[in-house]
Enzyme design. Structure first.
Site, PDB file in Angstrom:
ATOM      1  N   ASN A   1       0.852  -1.191   0.000  1.00 39.61           N
ATOM      2  CA  ASN A   1       0.000   0.000   0.000  1.00 39.61           C
ATOM      3  C   ASN A   1       0.886   1.239   0.000  1.00 39.61           C
ATOM      4  OD1 ASN A   1       0.576   0.744   2.880  1.00 39.61           O
ATOM      5  ND2 ASN A   1      -0.349  -1.261   3.203  1.00 39.61           N
TER       6      ASN A   1
ATOM      7  N   ASP B   1      -4.066 -10.133  12.730  1.00 43.57           N
ATOM      8  CA  ASP B   1      -4.239  -8.744  13.151  1.00 43.57           C
ATOM      9  C   ASP B   1      -3.271  -8.506  14.319  1.00 43.57           C
ATOM     10  OD1 ASP B   1      -5.149  -6.360  14.499  1.00 43.57           O
ATOM     11  OD2 ASP B   1      -6.884  -6.480  13.157  1.00 43.57           O
TER      12      ASP B   1
ATOM     13  N   LYS C   1     -10.667  -4.053  18.491  1.00 44.26           N
ATOM     14  CA  LYS C   1      -9.268  -4.502  18.542  1.00 44.26           C
ATOM     15  C   LYS C   1      -8.704  -4.507  19.958  1.00 44.26           C
ATOM     16  CE  LYS C   1      -8.233  -3.557  13.844  1.00 44.26           C
ATOM     17  NZ  LYS C   1      -7.174  -3.877  12.905  1.00 44.26           N
TER      18      LYS C   1
END
Ligand code: C5P
Length: 398
Positions: free
Chosen positions: A208, A305, A341
């Site tokens: 990215n 994650d 999260k």
């Protein structure tokens, strides 16, 4: 820095003469220097000039019985608050990375229980060689700090990275390595930055636009505030901030492993733009274009994650801070992300403009106390303000 002491190891190379100025600059700041001059270093500076500047005896021979009687090499390696290697040659780096101890300098490096800061200096091709790169990565992983090398014209006439950092830059790195008075002194910080790259085949990857600038600015601000800071970075073209332990990784899974290995920490700042998915398998050889124009399908699987994993970790940092780069519903998405999260704070920013790669950022800090809108500022200013907020939270500092 007044009252602190440094053990300076001077390797061989034309840059060794800069060690003399370094010693002078440290003396001006009230730092006492003891020096070990390697055999190769002694080809470039004389023990006499060094001892005149340090006001101390110069150590150079492991097996000198007089030295051992005065101060054994173990004691010498521990008598200072910090060990500085300048210039750090490829040879000294290789010795330390591999645990060799066949002279006073390498023995002291192996025996020390103090932080080590290296200022490498060597020919650009040497610096970029596979083995020096490997040794630098090992050393960084082992906790060695680096300052430089800088880009520029070298004594050998070539151009590129390899020039030793300027004496004042080394002094600044020493200052942050010795920072004992900053608001975050005694705090261990772990910061991630940059993108991750997920290989498709040996020549292609998914990634990215993250430049790493915000994460590097945060690591820099934390180190300047006195935190013992480790930065785990995906592939970016930024230099390590001074006094920060930099470890480079490529994939999300490597980043997770590096973060787990860097624990315990008091504060985690996950500024990296971790790839959410990776190709299920990375092909071992380049995927060829087919002649009948059949396009390959790349099956993606979810990456771990890192933020959620570390939030639920047995060694969870006391303060876990995530980022939420959003293009829509920035704040409401970030509020939900904080809970999902398990983070304490989320720094939310709108990345629909030119934030990625740009110098400025406009963020919102989302915590248990609510939402704070910060004005548009530079990424460095975001770093400084965040470091101050972290100090307030962890140490009650203003
Ligand atoms: O879910 P999203 O990618 O928007 O979450 C952003 C936050 O989560 C950032 O702090 C990022 O560093 C972190 N993250 C992570 N591991 C992932 C994806 C994101 O730690 N696989």
């Amino acid at each position: 820095m007044r009252g602190k002491s440094v053990l300076l190891i001077i390797g061989g190379g034309i840059a060794a003469y800069k060690a003399l100025e370094l010693v002078r600059r440290l003396a001006e700041r009230g730092v006492k220097t003891r020096a070990i001059l390697t055999k190769a270093g002694a080809e470039f500076v004389t023990p006499l000039s060094l001892s005149a500047l340090t006001g101390e005896k110069i150590y150079s021979d492991l097996f000198s019985l007089t030295d051992e009687a005065e101060m054994g090499h173990i004691q010498l390696s521990r008598s200072a608050d910090l060990v500085v290697v300048a210039p750090a040659t490829a040879d000294l780096m290789a010795k330390m990375a591999n645990g060799l101890a066949n002279d006073l300098a390498s023995t002291a490096l192996l025996a020390t229980d103090k932080p080590v800061l290296m200022a490498p200096a060597m020919n650009v091709r040497m610096w970029q060689s596979a083995s020096v790169t490997r040794n630098r990565d090992i050393l960084a992983k082992d906790g060695v700090l680096f300052v430089g090398p800088n880009d520029g014209e070298m004594a050998c006439g070539e151009f590129g990275p390899g020039r030793i950092a300027e004496p004042l830059e080394i002094v600044a790195a020493i200052e942050s390595a010795l920072a004992v008075e900053g608001p975050l002194a005694g705090i261990r910080a772990l910061v991630t930055a940059g993108p991750t790259r997920e290989p498709v085949d040996p020549v292609r990857f998914l990634a990215n636009h993250s430049s790493g600038k915000q994460g590097y600015a945060i690591a820099d601000a934390l180190a300047r505030a006195g935190a013992d800071t480790t930065l785990i970075s995906g592939p970016v073209s930024l230099a390590a901030p001074q006094g920060v332990r930099l470890q480079r990784v490529t994939t999300a899974r490597e980043m997770l492993a590096a973060c787990e290995a860097a624990l315990p920490a008091d504060v985690l700042v996950m500024a990296a733009a971790v790839a959410d998915w990776r190709p299920d398998v990375a092909a071992n050889s380049k995927i060829k274009k087919s002649t009948d124009r059949v396009v390959p399908l790349i099956k993606l699987v979810e990456n771990p994650d890192i933020l959620a994993t570390l939030s639920a970790h047995a060694a969870r940092p006391r303060l876990v801070i995530g980022f939420a780069a959003e293009t829509d519903d920035v704040v409401s998405n970030a509020v939900a992300k904080r809970t999902r999260k398990g983070a304490d704070w989320i720094i939310a920013n709108d990345v629909s403009g030119d934030v990625m790669g740009g110098e400025r950022n406009r963020v919102h800090l989302i915590s248990e106390a609510g939402i704070e809108d910060w004005p548009d500022m530079t990424k460095n200013e975001v770093g400084t303000r965040l470091a101050a907020r972290i100090a307030q939270k962890l140490k009650g500092a203003a």
